[in-house]
Design a protein around this motif. Structure first.
Motif, mmCIF file in Angstrom:
data_model
loop_
_atom_site.group_PDB
_atom_site.id
_atom_site.type_symbol
_atom_site.label_atom_id
_atom_site.label_comp_id
_atom_site.label_asym_id
_atom_site.label_seq_id
_atom_site.Cartn_x
_atom_site.Cartn_y
_atom_site.Cartn_z
ATOM 1 N N HIS A 42 -67.722 106.916 -68.127
ATOM 2 C CA HIS A 42 -68.428 106.680 -66.641
ATOM 3 C C HIS A 42 -67.273 106.999 -65.779
ATOM 4 C CE1 HIS A 42 -71.739 103.926 -69.104
ATOM 5 N NE2 HIS A 42 -71.525 105.326 -68.727
ATOM 6 N N LYS A 43 -66.424 106.394 -66.001
ATOM 7 C CA LYS A 43 -64.589 106.659 -64.893
ATOM 8 C C LYS A 43 -64.788 108.797 -65.204
ATOM 9 C CE LYS A 43 -61.956 103.088 -65.401
ATOM 10 N NZ LYS A 43 -60.765 102.559 -66.300
ATOM 11 N N GLN A 44 -65.339 108.965 -66.040
ATOM 12 C CA GLN A 44 -64.673 110.122 -66.210
ATOM 13 C C GLN A 44 -63.602 109.936 -65.940
ATOM 14 O OE1 GLN A 44 -66.902 111.405 -62.725
ATOM 15 N NE2 GLN A 44 -67.823 112.888 -63.763
ATOM 16 N N ASP A 62 -66.828 99.530 -75.995
ATOM 17 C CA ASP A 62 -67.493 99.379 -74.239
ATOM 18 C C ASP A 62 -66.176 100.229 -73.442
ATOM 19 O OD1 ASP A 62 -69.447 97.412 -75.061
ATOM 20 O OD2 ASP A 62 -68.466 96.068 -74.419
ATOM 21 N N PRO A 115 -49.985 100.874 -66.744
ATOM 22 C CA PRO A 115 -51.244 100.334 -67.329
ATOM 23 C C PRO A 115 -52.028 100.952 -68.175
ATOM 24 C CG PRO A 115 -51.112 100.012 -64.825
ATOM 25 C CD PRO A 115 -50.501 100.991 -65.281
ATOM 26 N N GLU A 117 -67.464 103.998 -73.382
ATOM 27 C CA GLU A 117 -68.223 104.057 -72.934
ATOM 28 C C GLU A 117 -67.755 104.441 -71.530
ATOM 29 O OE1 GLU A 117 -70.496 100.686 -72.810
ATOM 30 O OE2 GLU A 117 -72.310 102.051 -72.010
ATOM 31 N N GLU A 118 -66.423 103.113 -71.043
ATOM 32 C CA GLU A 118 -66.106 102.860 -69.814
ATOM 33 C C GLU A 118 -65.476 104.145 -68.916
ATOM 34 O OE1 GLU A 118 -65.057 99.259 -68.432
ATOM 35 O OE2 GLU A 118 -63.296 99.555 -67.756
#
Lengths: 845, 600
Positions: free
Chosen positions: B390-392, B383, B360, B386-387
């Protein structure tokens, strides 16, 4: 008849004819060879003459100062120079292969002169021993010399291109040798020169080499030798014995080839090989030619002569003429011998008849029909050996007359010969005075001939010849340009530049840089700069520009060329030469040079780079360097975590921060550095409190994660607030951290703390990634987007739920994708097919 | 289409390209021969990779060579002669110096030779000089400017060219490229037509013309040169394409398994070999007939073809066991059997690839790439990225999308730019400030200063093609399942009709463009345009098609190469293409060249 008169001048020696045509009447005046030391160069080279200081001579209305005078072979003066050298008597003088006159004086100093009687610097010394013992005699060969001192020690210079004296083995003799001869290095076994010495009262020849002395000819010789000479190929030695015999032996003295009585037991003044099959001996007024057999030939001279050996004969120089004694070539003999009926002679005769419109011409031709090609060939060949232009012409005419009747003769043979003869005749002109025979010309090679012509400053002729022979003219033009510069001290730069460019452009690809370099050497820097501007090859141009001090132009040209290597060359040059600040200023104005400097300095000159940035006001770059340096503390093994070395590291970063703050454009960097310093402090504290060295140099997010994993939620919270970490990021970090330690209870609690700002997706993802389906199912229904729900269900393998969610989303593309995910599962696949059919979305492929 | 591809590939003047390889091989052997006796050859690892395409290790051993890789560690060998073969990069000198200093301190007496590839440089010698070693080493050159990667692909092996030009201002690579092309001209003749787009490309053209003036290739005999046109294109012009995930077979192999010098290395178990835990090397080049057939196709199609082949094989096999066959039929069958290992190999590889392509995360990424290229929903893209931060997610993955996003928008608004930079530093560490700085200098991730032209360009050049039939493509857009690589679109125009028709578009792109005639042809009006119609010009005397040399300054992807091969196979195409590049890249390797840790 013409034929008769030609052969009438020949002398027969044994079964061979010899002839001695006069090449030139000497043009010089008042030269008496008897009063002079003379050196004549082979290959029709020049003649050097200087008053012999070992003889007592009467001065007739001339200066007491001695003069070295150079002439060409026709006695045309080339140059002269007053001889004022100290060092005692002139012992020997000879021309070497590149036509430099080598003069050896008593104290072992060697003075060299070029063709223009200019002294070639530096003078060479034969060494301390020669200086102390005095040179007594010397012997030359093509490119070297051997000297023998008054104490009978030998020293040699094997090659003038690298003039270093080499001592030879001590021959251990008390008396000076009677005679001396050398075998050139190229003909010896060892590759080093061999010196043959005929010693007094000892029937042997000593062979002296670098590493030993041999005695040869013991038992073969009946007495000491008085005079000797080695043949051109180093194989034979002709010598004159104590009892008046001519002896020809192999050069290793193992066998006698010829032994003939001479009419005198006095040793001859000169002895020389004439070609390979006769030896000339000269006494006061008589020249004797000895062959292998038969009566010797006598020539009488009422004036002194000098023998100049050539490869195919001997030139005989007297006060009044230059003659060439040679064996008559076979082709010439076959045509001109009295009564010859050879085909060549008949062909030559036929031309004569033809010219007189006599029918006998045809008769002759028919007579020799079968051997016509040989006849033509003989005529062509004979023409090549002639010095007389009209006879050359007649012979060539005969050849071309015969060629017309022969079908299978190489057509270009005559043309080729004409070409060679034109060149030979051109250089034989008395003004030029190079009387080369065809054989000598072939041995010398056209390119060396051209080299000699340009050395003699006969540039135009050299240019014409090289053009005529289809050779590269670059050498000639280049030499001309350089000579022109040397000779034109009074011509202004701009004028001289035009003169030079006019000729230089004749030759494509000529190196302007080389000419410019010469101009610079002659102190004409401005001219050099103008010339080098025309050089198209940057790789030649730039180094020269540097050497003439045109650094800025060099930098510009190097930059233009795009060749980074050249730019670096200039860069390093300027760097070394100029003060730092000046250097910085120069490169700051040139972006490419500046960038390259920075690239290099980054690797190898860190501190210097800082100076550069400071001088140009690029404070942010200094800041970056400091920031980078701060990491060096980490690499340093002394900087173990938690040690006080953290202090300096943070200080460096803070220094960087304040530098960033100096400029408006770097607020972001300044802020980042500030945060970095702050982070390091906090991490340091955390390591102290947790007693675990796992924080320093991890990122803010990682620090938060680590805190949560360790269960230190207060610390995590503190980092979050200190760095104003957004709620979004906070949620991702905390969810993943909790999933890492599989604290599902805490995770659920966290999900209920408040409504998560980015929904429940982080929770779902974290659970799925941890492969905890049961946990995932808790959060999936809370996802707002039905598509996300469908995908999440699909990911944990819940087909039915996925399909339901997808149909809620009314997204055909999604259905297709889900179907693909379940491709292996036939049942699941059909569910999606039916669903999709029901929806029948357009574009669902 | 497959037939067409085959047809085109056979004809190329590849013989000469192979000669290049032989020449380089001979030159290297000569260098080794001239150093008598046993010797230890120390190669810098990056060069070693390219050399493996030139010469086999066994051949080196035949010449008394002990092979080592250059590193800071000292060399352990019994040989008294050490030959360094290194690219002329100053940072490599450091290792050589430490090696020699170590030997000195141990009192080892050795003979050192340093051969620079492709030539000696003042900088490198300067380093040796400063270390006072220049008198101890004999310096030589190994003029390797071009490495043939395949029968139609040449590489200059300049991994860092793009970054060095854009970030450091070091343009050595441009000289190298010009020199390499000039060298080619010595065997192919002066290339009469030149088209270039981008600052670096135009500079290469300029240097090339200088070289021609300084050291002319003799073209006096007016023989039709074999290469008709040289097209130079900066990577900078199209940074969109390399950042999109490649969907051709070869492209995907590179994306996931990293093709290095025409082969991939993977676990032996994947290839169905019984060696647990061992790695195996799978060669991927045009000598593998099946690979040659399918490398350029969209992966979807490859899977189908492989399935078909397997099925038909199975069918043949059952027929063979049930019915009686004539001898000739048997022969055909055996012939087919011979291709069995190839089929198995590619089925294994394809299977392995599907484990990645069905993830996925990969599908999500593809989706996002498409959205960014479509350039319609800024916020969704923002977005998403950015995510990822944030999730590295892996930094290269993030940067790839981020750059794609920034490039299509010609930068991000300052607020977003600063925000994302801060989030990146917070998530991945402050040491990445250098990476960000590099990307900003190169204009890949920057503050928005002007409106983006991307939409105009996309529309004008029809870069997004709806309804792409990947199985029977009629346009290059098949390689990205709907996105036609921008770079290749430009080249398509350049080949067909020159720059003039697309001049307006070119003006929207960074850097100047250039179109000139060169050599003896610069003044001859009869060779006016390079048009597909006037095939008369395009023929080399012996009836082969003339060549167009396409040079990518800054790298090219396999997908783009495939698209070019596709163009070549199209009807009405008057030329064969040779592709040259500074390096074969993909989004990941390209991004990696810009990554630099402050402390690293």
């Amino acid at each position: 008849m013409a034929n008769v008169s030609v052969a009438a001048e020949w002398q027969l020696l044994y079964n061979r004819y010899y002839r001695k045509p006069e090449l030139y009447p000497m043009r010089w005046k008042h030269v008496d060879l008897a009063r002079h030391k003379v050196a004549g160069a082979p290959f029709g080279g020049p003649v050097a003459v200087i008053r012999d200081d070992s003889k007592i001579v009467q001065l007739h209305a001339e200066s007491a100062l001695r003069k070295l005078r150079l002439f060409n072979s026709a006695g045309h003066p080339l140059a002269d120079a007053v001889w004022r050298h100290p060092g005692g008597r002139l012992i020997g003088m000879s021309w070497n292969d590149d036509l430099t006159l080598v003069c050896v004086v008593q104290d072992g100093t060697i003075y060299r002169y070029d063709l223009h009687a200019q002294l070639v610097e530096p003078n060479i010394s034969m060494g301390k021993e020669c200086f102390e013992q005095n040179v007594a005699d010397c012997a030359f060969w093509g490119n070297g010399v051997v000297c023998i001192t008054e104490q009978n020690q030998l020293f040699c210079i094997p090659d003038f291109r690298n003039p270093k004296p080499v001592p030879l083995a001590d021959p251990m003799i008390d008396e000076p040798p009677r005679c001396i001869a050398v075998i050139e290095p190229q003909y010896t076994m060892s590759g080093n020169v061999e010196v043959l010495l005929g010693v007094a009262d000892d029937p042997v020849v000593l062979v002296v080499e670098e590493d030993g002395v041999q005695r040869l000819g013991e038992g073969l010789l009946r007495g000491p030798l008085q005079k000797m000479v080695v043949s051109r190929d180093g194989k034979w030695l002709a010598s004159f014995t104590h009892d008046g015999r001519l002896l020809v032996t192999t050069s290793d003295l193992t066998g006698i080839i010829i032994e003939r009585e001479c009419e005198s037991s006095l040793p001859p003044e000169q002895i020389a090989w004439c070609g390979m099959d006769a030896v000339l001996l000269y006494w006061d007024d008589m020249l004797l030619m000895m062959g292998p057999d038969g009566d010797p030939v006598h020539y009488l001279y009422d004036e002194p002569i000098i023998l100049i050996p050539e490869c195919d004969g001997v030139r005989i120089l007297s006060n009044t003429s230059m003659e060439f004694l040679q064996r008559v070539p076979d082709s010439t003999v076959s045509i001109f011998t009295i009564g010859s009926t050879s085909p060549a002679a008949l062909l030559y005769d036929a031309l004569d008849h033809f010219d007189r419109r006599s029918a006998k011409a045809d008769e002759n031709l028919r007579l020799i029909k079968p051997s016509l090609p040989e006849a033509v060939e003989a005529c062509v060949d004979a023409s090549g050996h002639e010095f007389d232009v009209s006879r050359q012409r007649t012979l060539l005419r005969a050849a071309s007359y015969g060629q017309a009747f022969c079908s299978n003769f190489q057509r270009d043979r005559i043309q080729e010969m004409c070409k060679i003869l034109r060149v030979l005749n051109a250089v034989r002109n008395p003004e030029i005075g190079i009387p080369l025979s065809i054989q000598q010309y072939k041995l010398l090679s056209p390119s060396v001939l051209i080299g000699r012509l340009i050395n003699a400053h006969r540039h135009l002729l050299a240019l014409r010849i090289s053009e005529y022979l289809g050779m590269n003219q670059e050498v000639v033009i280049m030499h001309w340009a350089c000579s022109k510069i040397t000779a034109s001290l009074s011509i202004p730069d701009a004028t001289l530049l035009d003169i030079l460019l006019d000729k230089l452009k004749l030759c494509k690809g000529i190196s302007y840089a080389a000419v410019a370099a010469h101009a610079d050497k002659n102190g004409r820097r401005k001219l050099a700069a103008m010339l080098v501007d025309h050089e198209p090859r940057s790789s030649k141009q730039v180094p020269l520009l540097l050497s003439i001090g045109e650094e800025d132009t060099a930098l510009m040209k190097a930059t233009e060329s795009g060749d980074i290597d050249l730019v670096y060359l200039v860069l390093f040059h300027i760097w070394q030469k100029r003060q730092s600040l000046e250097f910085f200023g120069t490169i700051q104005a040139r972006p490419l040079a500046r960038d390259l400097f920075i690239t290099y300095a980054r690797c190898y000159k860190h501190e210097y780079l800082k100076d550069f940035f400071l001088s140009t006001g690029q404070l942010q770059d200094v800041a970056f360097l400091l920031w980078k340096e701060s990491w060096e503390f980490v690499k340093n093994p002394m900087a173990s975590k938690g040690s006080p070395l953290h202090g300096p590291r943070i200080k460096l970063i803070e220094k960087a921060q304040s530098l960033f703050a100096e400029t408006k454009e770097h607020v972001f960097e300044s802020k980042a550095a500030e945060e970095h310093a702050k982070l390091l402090r906090i991490q340091h504290e955390l390591e102290v409190t947790t007693k675990q060295a796992i924080f320093v140099d991890s990122s803010i997010s990682d620090t938060i994660r680590t805190c949560i994993v360790l269960g230190n939620h207060r610390a995590a919270m503190r980092v979050k607030t200190e760095f104003k970490v957004s709620e979004k990021r906070w949620y991702w970090l905390k969810v993943f951290a909790l999933a890492t330690i599989k604290d599902w209870v805490a995770l659920e609690k966290f999900s209920k703390e408040k409504r998560p700002p980015i929904g429940y997706r982080p929770f779902v993802e974290a659970c799925i990634e941890a492969d905890e389906k049961a946990e995932a199912i808790k959060y999936i229904p809370k996802l707002a987007d039905p598509r996300e729900r469908a995908e999440s269900y699909a990911r944990i393998g819940l087909v039915k739920e996925a399909a339901d969610a997808a149909s809620q989303a009314k997204d055909g593309e999604l259905l297709g994708r889900l179907k693909l995910t379940f491709a292996q599962n036939a049942a699941a696949s059909s569910i999606f097919d039916t669903l999709r059919d029901r929806l029948s979305f357009p574009g669902a492929s | 289409m497959v037939e067409l591809l085959l047809q085109f590939r056979g004809k190329i003047a590849t013989a000469k390209l192979l000669i290049l390889r032989e020449q380089s091989q001979k030159e290297l052997i000569n260098i080794l021969k001239n150093i008598r006796g046993k010797k230890c050859l120390v190669i810098d690892p990056k060069l070693g990779d390219s050399l493996s395409l030139i010469i086999q290790t066994s051949l080196l051993k035949e010449h008394g060579v002990e092979l080592r890789h250059l590193s800071a560690d000292h060399i352990q060998t019994d040989c008294t002669k050490v030959v360094y073969l290194v690219q002329s990069q100053p940072n490599l000198m450091r290792h050589i110096c430490s090696n020699i200093h170590h030997d000195e301190s141990k009192g080892l007496q050795r003979e050192y030779h340093v051969y620079f590839v492709p030539r000696r440089t003042v900088v490198c010698e300067k380093v040796l000089e400063e270390e006072k070693l220049h008198n101890m080493v004999t310096i030589g050159e190994y003029p390797l400017y071009i490495v043939p990667m395949d029968e139609d692909v040449l590489s200059f092996e300049l991994d860092l060219a793009y970054k060095e030009c854009q970030v450091d201002g070091d343009t050595s690579s441009l000289w190298h490229i010009a020199k390499a092309i000039h060298k080619l001209e010595f065997s192919f003749g002066v290339i009469p037509n030149l088209r270039a787009k981008g600052k670096a490309s135009v500079r290469v053209a300029d240097i090339l013309n200088r070289m021609q003036a300084e050291e002319p290739v003799n073209s006096s005999d007016m023989v039709m040169p074999e290469i008709n046109t040289l097209i130079l294109l900066d990577r900078e012009v199209d940074m969109v394409t390399p950042l999109c995930s490649q969907l051709t077979y070869e492209g995907l192999l590179d994306e996931f398994l990293n093709i290095k010098n025409g082969s991939v290395e993977l676990d032996a178990s994947i290839m169905g070999l019984q060696q647990e835990g061992k790695k195996t090397k799978v060669p991927l080049n045009s000598t593998d007939k099946l690979f040659k057939e399918i490398r350029d196709l969209n992966f979807e199609v490859v899977v189908q073809i492989l399935r078909q082949k397997a099925t038909s094989m199975k069918q043949d096999y059952t027929e063979m066991t049930t019915t009686s066959q004539s001898v000739s039929e048997l022969k055909d069958f055996v012939k087919k059997l011979n291709s069995l290992p190839e089929i198995t190999r590619h089925i294994n590889l394809a299977q392995h690839l599907t484990t990645f392509t069905s993830k996925p995360s990969f599908l999500g990424q593809l989706d996002m790439e498409h959205t960014i290229v479509e350039s319609q929903s800024y916020d969704i893209c923002f977005d998403y990225i950015e995510e990822l931060i944030h999730k590295q997610e892996p930094l290269t993955t993030v940067l790839r999308l981020l750059i794609l996003f920034s490039v299509t928008n010609s930068g991000l608004p300052k607020k977003h730019f600063d925000y994302l930079r801060r989030e990146l530093l917070h998530s991945y560490g402050f040491e990445h400030i250098t990476t960000l700085n590099n990307l900003e200098k190169a204009g890949l991730f920057k503050k928005q200063e002007s409106r983006s032209n991307w939409l105009t360009i996309k529309r004008a050049l029809q870069l997004v093609v709806e309804d792409t039939d990947t199985a029977n493509p009629n346009d290059i857009s098949y390689v990205f399942s709907g996105y036609a690589p921008f770079s290749i679109r430009l080249i398509q125009h350049a080949i067909r009709s020159g720059w003039r028709p697309v001049e307006e578009i070119l003006k929207l792109l960074p850097g100047p463009h250039l179109e000139t005639k060169r050599g003896a042809f610069s003044n001859s009006p009869s060779f006016d345009s390079l048009s597909g119609v006037s095939t008369g010009i395009a023929k080399v005397p012996d009836g082969r098609r003339a060549l167009v040399l396409v040079v990518f300054v800054g790298g090219v992807t396999f997908a783009e190469i495939s698209a070019l091969r596709f163009l070549c196979s199209q009807e009405g195409m008057a030329y064969d293409l040779i592709i040259a590049t500074t390096k074969i890249v993909n989004g990941q390797t390209l991004v990696e060249t810009f990554m630099e840790k402050l402390g690293g």
